[in-house]
Design a protein around this motif. Structure first.
Motif, PDB file in Angstrom:
ATOM      1  N   LYS A  34       0.834  -1.195   0.000  1.00 25.95           N
ATOM      2  CA  LYS A  34       0.000   0.000   0.000  1.00 25.95           C
ATOM      3  C   LYS A  34       0.874   1.251   0.000  1.00 25.95           C
ATOM      4  CE  LYS A  34      -0.583  -0.313   5.044  1.00 25.95           C
ATOM      5  NZ  LYS A  34      -1.558  -0.456   6.148  1.00 25.95           N
ATOM      6  N   GLN A  35       0.477   2.247  -0.791  1.00 26.33           N
ATOM      7  CA  GLN A  35       1.314   3.412  -0.995  1.00 26.33           C
ATOM      8  C   GLN A  35       1.494   4.265   0.261  1.00 26.33           C
ATOM      9  OE1 GLN A  35      -0.651   5.552  -4.142  1.00 26.33           O
ATOM     10  NE2 GLN A  35      -2.163   6.482  -2.796  1.00 26.33           N
ATOM     11  N   GLU A  36       0.649   4.062   1.281  1.00 31.48           N
ATOM     12  CA  GLU A  36       0.791   4.830   2.516  1.00 31.48           C
ATOM     13  C   GLU A  36       2.156   4.623   3.164  1.00 31.48           C
ATOM     14  OE1 GLU A  36      -3.630   4.131   1.983  1.00 31.48           O
ATOM     15  OE2 GLU A  36      -1.761   3.023   1.679  1.00 31.48           O
ATOM     16  N   LEU A  37       2.796   3.481   2.896  1.00 29.58           N
ATOM     17  CA  LEU A  37       4.105   3.214   3.492  1.00 29.58           C
ATOM     18  C   LEU A  37       5.172   4.181   2.990  1.00 29.58           C
ATOM     19  CD1 LEU A  37       4.238  -0.704   3.447  1.00 29.58           C
ATOM     20  CD2 LEU A  37       3.706   0.796   5.364  1.00 29.58           C
ATOM     21  N   ARG A  80       5.046   7.213   2.995  1.00 28.02           N
ATOM     22  CA  ARG A  80       5.053   8.426   3.818  1.00 28.02           C
ATOM     23  C   ARG A  80       5.925   8.288   5.061  1.00 28.02           C
ATOM     24  NH1 ARG A  80      -1.538   8.738   3.796  1.00 28.02           N
ATOM     25  NH2 ARG A  80      -1.828   9.000   1.536  1.00 28.02           N
ATOM     26  N   GLY A 111      10.156   4.867   4.021  1.00 27.75           N
ATOM     27  CA  GLY A 111       9.350   5.068   2.826  1.00 27.75           C
ATOM     28  C   GLY A 111      10.152   5.672   1.687  1.00 27.75           C
ATOM     29  N   HIS A 133       3.821   0.037  -5.530  1.00 33.65           N
ATOM     30  CA  HIS A 133       2.959   0.606  -4.501  1.00 33.65           C
ATOM     31  C   HIS A 133       1.620   0.986  -5.118  1.00 33.65           C
ATOM     32  CE1 HIS A 133       4.260   4.570  -6.129  1.00 33.65           C
ATOM     33  NE2 HIS A 133       5.459   4.007  -6.151  1.00 33.65           N
ATOM     34  N   ASP A 150      -2.743   2.120  -4.599  1.00 36.49           N
ATOM     35  CA  ASP A 150      -3.821   2.744  -3.840  1.00 36.49           C
ATOM     36  C   ASP A 150      -4.943   1.715  -3.737  1.00 36.49           C
ATOM     37  OD1 ASP A 150      -5.899   4.177  -2.774  1.00 36.49           O
ATOM     38  OD2 ASP A 150      -5.791   5.835  -4.209  1.00 36.49           O
ATOM     39  N   ARG A 151      -5.106   1.123  -2.575  1.00 34.01           N
ATOM     40  CA  ARG A 151      -6.066   0.025  -2.437  1.00 34.01           C
ATOM     41  C   ARG A 151      -7.514   0.493  -2.516  1.00 34.01           C
ATOM     42  NH1 ARG A 151      -3.930  -3.821   2.396  1.00 34.01           N
ATOM     43  NH2 ARG A 151      -4.286  -1.954   3.631  1.00 34.01           N
ATOM     44  N   SER A 152      -7.748   1.798  -2.455  1.00 35.76           N
ATOM     45  CA  SER A 152      -9.110   2.309  -2.575  1.00 35.76           C
ATOM     46  C   SER A 152      -9.565   2.341  -4.037  1.00 35.76           C
ATOM     47  CB  SER A 152      -9.210   3.711  -1.971  1.00 35.76           C
ATOM     48  OG  SER A 152      -8.477   4.650  -2.737  1.00 35.76           O
TER      49      SER A 152
END
Length: 255
Positions: A105-108, A110, A115, A125, A127-129
């Motif tokens: 997930k791309q949040e990592l 950050r 990161g 990476h 965006d799971r949404s």
């Protein structure tokens, strides 16, 4: 004592991450990503696993290592591994003879230093949404990375699962293997025994890693292929960690 050991391992993780992570980011301006992998990423993850073993008492043993092709073998591989803790995310890159690329997930990205380094290592990476766009990105980038000799690591359950319980096996790994004509290697890991999910307090003991034989994706259907992968992993988990399981081995497969 267990808490003190865990804290010492965490301190080691952070103190080594900062110079190596920053060194990787700076070096990425001058060298290719494969050198970054072997010069920075692999020494760091091996160091953390070593600290967990020596200081935290978290040992490990590997079965089936011979099922991984040697470094000279350029066949496409998708590694589908059981996911119970952070341990396997650190262990797998230091174990494999090929550079690996994770789907994450791309949040990592950050996370400071960690990161930044991930962003320079040619990972996938997403965006799971946005599931459709995420899958397209996985397929496109996965093929490009495999063409360069990388193995793709996917945790088919999507998130860390509690010890003794199967998650829902999503078909992303089997879809990628079919789309890229890759083999799939199932991996069972009992990391929840020593490194519980959502915790950094280590439990001294031994983690078992079992690597299955590569499964061809040729002529397979994604749901049926993932069912075979999930069933192998869950059956192997029950063999390796029988005290954690009471129900028959089944691996629910989702989209």
């Amino acid at each position: 004592m267990r808490i003190i050991r865990s804290v010492l391992v965490f301190i080691w993780l952070v103190l080594t991450l900062i110079p190596l992570g920053l060194g990787l980011v700076i070096a990425s301006l001058f060298v290719d990503d494969e050198k970054l992998w072997w010069w920075f990423a692999v020494p760091w993850v091996r160091g953390v696993i070593g600290a967990a073993r020596i200081v935290g008492g978290v040992k490990y043993r590997v079965q089936g290592f011979e099922n991984l092709p040697p470094s000279a073998d350029m066949r496409r591989l998708v590694l589908c591994a059981k996911h119970q803790s952070a341990w396997e995310t650190l262990f797998l890159p230091g174990m494999t003879p090929h550079p690996c690329s994770y789907v994450f997930k791309q949040e990592l990205l950050r996370i400071p230093v960690f990161g930044w380094a991930l962003g320079r290592l040619n990972m996938v990476h997403i965006d799971r949404s946005q599931r459709k766009k995420a899958w397209t990105k996985v397929a496109e980038q996965g093929k490009k990375l495999m063409d360069r000799g990388r193995w793709i690591v996917i945790f088919p359950e999507g998130t860390r699962t509690e010890r003794g319980k199967p998650g829902e096996y999503k078909t992303g790994g089997s879809r990628l293997a079919i789309a890229t004509d890759a083999d799939v290697v199932p991996i069972a890991i009992t990391s929840g025994r020593c490194w519980p999910r959502r915790s950094f307090f280590l439990v001294p003991g031994t983690i078992d890693v079992s690597i299955g034989e590569p499964i061809s994706s040729a002529g397979r259907e994604q749901g049926e292929l993932m069912e075979e992968i999930g069933n192998w992993i869950e059956a192997e988990m029950r063999r390796l960690d029988p005290e954690a399981y009471s129900a028959p081995a089944t691996a629910p497969v989702g989209g």
